[in-house]
Design a protein around this motif. Structure first.
Motif, PDB file in Angstrom:
ATOM      1  N   THR A  91      41.893  51.778  33.711  1.00  0.00           N
ATOM      2  CA  THR A  91      41.423  52.005  35.079  1.00  0.00           C
ATOM      3  C   THR A  91      40.199  51.155  35.396  1.00  0.00           C
ATOM      4  O   THR A  91      39.227  51.149  34.638  1.00  0.00           O
ATOM      5  N   GLY A  92      40.269  50.424  36.505  1.00  0.00           N
ATOM      6  CA  GLY A  92      39.143  49.623  36.977  1.00  0.00           C
ATOM      7  C   GLY A  92      39.090  48.203  36.462  1.00  0.00           C
ATOM      8  O   GLY A  92      38.356  47.375  36.997  1.00  0.00           O
ATOM      9  N   ASP A  93      39.845  47.888  35.408  1.00  0.00           N
ATOM     10  CA  ASP A  93      39.824  46.531  34.850  1.00  0.00           C
ATOM     11  C   ASP A  93      40.447  45.543  35.827  1.00  0.00           C
ATOM     12  O   ASP A  93      41.358  45.889  36.580  1.00  0.00           O
ATOM     13  N   ILE A  94      39.968  44.306  35.783  1.00  0.00           N
ATOM     14  CA  ILE A  94      40.483  43.287  36.687  1.00  0.00           C
ATOM     15  C   ILE A  94      40.455  41.916  36.015  1.00  0.00           C
ATOM     16  O   ILE A  94      39.557  41.620  35.236  1.00  0.00           O
ATOM     17  N   ILE A  95      41.471  41.105  36.307  1.00  0.00           N
ATOM     18  CA  ILE A  95      41.589  39.740  35.792  1.00  0.00           C
ATOM     19  C   ILE A  95      41.242  38.773  36.918  1.00  0.00           C
ATOM     20  O   ILE A  95      41.730  38.922  38.042  1.00  0.00           O
ATOM     21  N   LYS A  96      40.392  37.772  36.603  1.00  0.00           N
ATOM     22  CA  LYS A  96      40.025  36.751  37.583  1.00  0.00           C
ATOM     23  C   LYS A  96      40.243  35.363  37.000  1.00  0.00           C
ATOM     24  O   LYS A  96      40.101  35.161  35.791  1.00  0.00           O
ATOM     25  N   VAL A  97      40.569  34.417  37.888  1.00  0.00           N
ATOM     26  CA  VAL A  97      40.801  33.027  37.493  1.00  0.00           C
ATOM     27  C   VAL A  97      39.914  32.128  38.349  1.00  0.00           C
ATOM     28  O   VAL A  97      39.744  32.372  39.550  1.00  0.00           O
ATOM     29  N   LYS A  98      39.372  31.078  37.711  1.00  0.00           N
ATOM     30  CA  LYS A  98      38.526  30.111  38.408  1.00  0.00           C
ATOM     31  C   LYS A  98      38.825  28.727  37.860  1.00  0.00           C
ATOM     32  O   LYS A  98      39.101  28.563  36.670  1.00  0.00           O
ATOM     33  N   SER A  99      38.765  27.728  38.726  1.00  0.00           N
ATOM     34  CA  SER A  99      38.956  26.327  38.337  1.00  0.00           C
ATOM     35  C   SER A  99      37.678  25.555  38.644  1.00  0.00           C
ATOM     36  O   SER A  99      36.837  26.007  39.422  1.00  0.00           O
ATOM     37  N   ASN A 100      37.558  24.380  38.046  1.00  0.00           N
ATOM     38  CA  ASN A 100      36.412  23.530  38.368  1.00  0.00           C
ATOM     39  C   ASN A 100      36.687  22.646  39.583  1.00  0.00           C
ATOM     40  O   ASN A 100      35.842  21.853  39.988  1.00  0.00           O
ATOM     41  N   THR A 101      37.876  22.777  40.162  1.00  0.00           N
ATOM     42  CA  THR A 101      38.299  21.951  41.295  1.00  0.00           C
ATOM     43  C   THR A 101      38.858  22.845  42.401  1.00  0.00           C
ATOM     44  O   THR A 101      39.641  23.759  42.121  1.00  0.00           O
ATOM     45  N   ALA A 102      38.469  22.558  43.641  1.00  0.00           N
ATOM     46  CA  ALA A 102      38.935  23.357  44.773  1.00  0.00           C
ATOM     47  C   ALA A 102      40.449  23.269  44.930  1.00  0.00           C
ATOM     48  O   ALA A 102      41.037  22.208  44.716  1.00  0.00           O
ATOM     49  N   ASN A 103      41.069  24.406  45.278  1.00  0.00           N
ATOM     50  CA  ASN A 103      42.500  24.461  45.618  1.00  0.00           C
ATOM     51  C   ASN A 103      43.375  23.719  44.608  1.00  0.00           C
ATOM     52  O   ASN A 103      44.150  22.845  44.976  1.00  0.00           O
ATOM     53  N   SER A 104      43.255  24.076  43.325  1.00  0.00           N
ATOM     54  CA  SER A 104      43.861  23.245  42.278  1.00  0.00           C
ATOM     55  C   SER A 104      44.822  23.942  41.327  1.00  0.00           C
ATOM     56  O   SER A 104      45.449  23.278  40.503  1.00  0.00           O
ATOM     57  N   ALA A 105      44.952  25.260  41.409  1.00  0.00           N
ATOM     58  CA  ALA A 105      45.773  25.954  40.417  1.00  0.00           C
ATOM     59  C   ALA A 105      46.575  27.085  41.040  1.00  0.00           C
ATOM     60  O   ALA A 105      46.100  27.778  41.932  1.00  0.00           O
ATOM     61  N   ASP A 106      47.798  27.252  40.542  1.00  0.00           N
ATOM     62  CA  ASP A 106      48.638  28.394  40.897  1.00  0.00           C
ATOM     63  C   ASP A 106      48.792  29.274  39.662  1.00  0.00           C
ATOM     64  O   ASP A 106      48.905  28.766  38.540  1.00  0.00           O
ATOM     65  N   VAL A 107      48.803  30.583  39.874  1.00  0.00           N
ATOM     66  CA  VAL A 107      48.823  31.543  38.765  1.00  0.00           C
ATOM     67  C   VAL A 107      49.982  32.513  38.952  1.00  0.00           C
ATOM     68  O   VAL A 107      50.251  32.962  40.063  1.00  0.00           O
ATOM     69  N   ILE A 108      50.647  32.842  37.841  1.00  0.00           N
ATOM     70  CA  ILE A 108      51.580  33.966  37.834  1.00  0.00           C
ATOM     71  C   ILE A 108      51.240  34.831  36.634  1.00  0.00           C
ATOM     72  O   ILE A 108      51.041  34.338  35.532  1.00  0.00           O
ATOM     73  N   MET A 109      51.111  36.127  36.890  1.00  0.00           N
ATOM     74  CA  MET A 109      50.753  37.083  35.852  1.00  0.00           C
ATOM     75  C   MET A 109      51.815  38.173  35.838  1.00  0.00           C
ATOM     76  O   MET A 109      52.112  38.775  36.872  1.00  0.00           O
ATOM     77  N   SER A 110      52.391  38.432  34.673  1.00  0.00           N
ATOM     78  CA  SER A 110      53.407  39.467  34.504  1.00  0.00           C
ATOM     79  C   SER A 110      52.822  40.617  33.707  1.00  0.00           C
ATOM     80  O   SER A 110      52.047  40.400  32.767  1.00  0.00           O
ATOM     81  N   PHE A 111      53.218  41.845  34.072  1.00  0.00           N
ATOM     82  CA  PHE A 111      52.650  43.002  33.382  1.00  0.00           C
ATOM     83  C   PHE A 111      53.591  44.205  33.446  1.00  0.00           C
ATOM     84  O   PHE A 111      54.489  44.265  34.288  1.00  0.00           O
ATOM     85  N   LEU A 112      53.331  45.144  32.545  1.00  0.00           N
ATOM     86  CA  LEU A 112      54.019  46.435  32.533  1.00  0.00           C
ATOM     87  C   LEU A 112      53.005  47.463  33.003  1.00  0.00           C
ATOM     88  O   LEU A 112      51.926  47.593  32.417  1.00  0.00           O
ATOM     89  N   GLU A 113      53.358  48.174  34.071  1.00  0.00           N
ATOM     90  CA  GLU A 113      52.466  49.192  34.623  1.00  0.00           C
ATOM     91  C   GLU A 113      53.009  50.571  34.272  1.00  0.00           C
ATOM     92  O   GLU A 113      54.180  50.861  34.517  1.00  0.00           O
ATOM     93  N   ILE A 114      52.149  51.399  33.708  1.00  0.00           N
ATOM     94  CA  ILE A 114      52.529  52.752  33.316  1.00  0.00           C
ATOM     95  C   ILE A 114      51.709  53.736  34.148  1.00  0.00           C
ATOM     96  O   ILE A 114      50.484  53.723  34.101  1.00  0.00           O
ATOM     97  N   THR A 115      52.424  54.551  34.948  1.00  0.00           N
ATOM     98  CA  THR A 115      51.726  55.505  35.816  1.00  0.00           C
ATOM     99  C   THR A 115      52.125  56.919  35.489  1.00  0.00           C
ATOM    100  O   THR A 115      53.111  57.177  34.852  1.00  0.00           O
TER     101      THR A 115
END
Length: 114
Positions: free
Chosen positions: A90-114
């Protein structure tokens, strides 16, 4: 408990750390099972991926999964996958940053258990 496989995508990541999806909701556990970051520019970029643990005390704590990792032109970086998994609470978060503007696309896959 319900289990759901999900993806979150993020396009045009730049020089500001940007969350991939929202923080993990209350009463939810999440297992990251894959993350790929693609370089969308004509030059080499460096990316940083962080996990912010908002549940820790006195927290929050931010930890690097990768820091300033180079991605060549037309290439991608597999941050998570295969034998590598990361558990989020609960509350955890993943962030991504590049050294160049508008330069990367990200896809993150996960299993969510509720």
């Amino acid at each position: 408990m319900a289990n759901s496989f999900k993806n979150r995508t993020l396009r045009g990541v730049g020089t500001t750390a940007t969350a991939v999806g929202a923080a993990v909701a209350a009463s939810t556990e999440t297992t990251l099972i894959g993350m790929t970051i693609a370089n969308t520019t004509s030059g080499v970029i460096n990316v940083t991926v962080t996990l912010t643990d908002n549940a820790g005390s006195p927290g929050p704590y931010t930890t690097n999964l990768v820091k300033d990792a180079p991605i060549p032109t037309g290439g991608s970086l597999v941050v998570l996958g295969g034998d590598q998994k990361v558990c989020l609470m609960t509350g955890d978060i993943i962030k991504v940053k590049s050294n160049t503007a508008n330069s990367a696309d990200v896809i993150m896959s996960f299993l969510e258990i509720t």
